[in-house]
Write a protein that holds these residues in place. Sequence first.
Motif, short mmCIF file in Angstrom:
data_model
loop_
_atom_site.label_atom_id
_atom_site.label_comp_id
_atom_site.label_asym_id
_atom_site.label_seq_id
_atom_site.Cartn_x
_atom_site.Cartn_y
_atom_site.Cartn_z
N SER A 1 0.93 -1.07 0.02
CA SER A 1 0.18 -0.08 -0.09
C SER A 1 1.04 1.10 0.11
O SER A 1 2.10 1.41 0.51
N ILE A 2 0.40 2.37 -0.56
CA ILE A 2 0.80 3.83 -0.61
C ILE A 2 -0.23 4.40 0.44
O ILE A 2 -1.40 4.55 -0.12
N PHE A 3 0.08 5.22 1.32
CA PHE A 3 -0.72 5.87 2.21
C PHE A 3 -0.58 7.36 2.15
O PHE A 3 0.49 7.87 1.74
N HIS A 4 -1.74 7.95 2.24
CA HIS A 4 -1.78 9.36 2.70
C HIS A 4 -2.34 9.58 4.22
O HIS A 4 -3.09 8.71 4.58
N VAL A 5 -2.00 10.65 4.90
CA VAL A 5 -2.36 10.82 6.37
C VAL A 5 -3.45 12.11 6.03
O VAL A 5 -2.98 13.29 5.53
N ILE A 6 -4.51 11.93 6.48
CA ILE A 6 -5.64 12.96 6.34
C ILE A 6 -5.37 13.87 7.61
O ILE A 6 -5.33 13.33 8.72
N ASN A 7 -5.28 15.27 7.50
CA ASN A 7 -5.49 16.31 8.44
C ASN A 7 -4.22 15.73 9.31
O ASN A 7 -3.97 16.46 10.54
N THR B 1 1.47 13.78 0.97
CA THR B 1 2.61 13.03 0.87
C THR B 1 2.50 11.60 0.67
O THR B 1 1.71 11.11 1.49
N ASP B 2 3.29 11.01 -0.23
CA ASP B 2 3.11 9.61 -0.40
C ASP B 2 4.07 8.69 0.76
O ASP B 2 5.34 9.04 0.83
N PHE B 3 3.35 7.82 1.61
CA PHE B 3 4.20 7.23 2.46
C PHE B 3 4.29 5.77 2.06
O PHE B 3 3.22 5.02 2.29
N VAL B 4 5.42 5.47 1.41
CA VAL B 4 5.60 4.17 0.78
C VAL B 4 6.02 3.07 1.48
O VAL B 4 5.73 1.76 1.49
#
Length: 240
Positions: A124-130, A136-139
């Motif tokens: 998965s590639i994550f984003h953080v909301i708020n 930002t891509d967290f890979v």
Amino acid sequence: MVSLLIELLVVFSIKPVAYAADDIRFNPSGSIEFSTTSTQASTSIRYKTVGFTIARNARCTSTNCAPQQGGPFGVVRITQYREVDNGDRTVTTYFRVPVNQVNDALEAAGLEKITNGGQIWLSSIFHVINGSRPNTDFVTLQSIKNAESWADPSKFRQYYDIPVKVNGFYPVTKIYRTSEGTEMYSAKVESDIEDVDKNWPVGKPVDTVMLDKTFPFQGDTYKLVKSYVQSKRKLNEQNF
């Protein structure tokens, strides 16, 4: 004169696989569908999956998961198309990746020649909301763990190195054209597999195509002078 075009469209499909809370699958059109069920966030800061990396081998070690290291990889982006409140403080969210993105990612990962039963790995590639770093891509595993003060950062490991078996089929079309490019005839070349619309398994040679040496069209008889195989995705590539 007539030339023959056998068009190949590689559409990869994957057997449904459940991995932890996630369900990653390919629908008959060849697009990826992904769903996840999670507890509703108690704070405004939360994470979401925005895509996947695709690789031919696992990328996790004992301390980290870095899908972009260890060889070629592809990237797909997902689009949310549905969300269901389950009434028990959990939410199921549904995502989709178009087939063209899937095929491009598999090719980028060096998997364009994969055969049925071959295994690939999704992470998965994550984003953080708020959060402090929006969009930002967290890979890597460590980057998403360290992105915020999560209540249980150990849960992120389940979203990396998800093993999936390829079970793909593709349609083949035989086309006769005149030397000027006028189409005279088009028909599907059927495989002997009954349960997948007679499409061809990934990696299986198309070895049952019969060519007519001559072909009647609009009162004339045309003679076959050449034949070639062409990908439906890459029309500029012809293999004579």
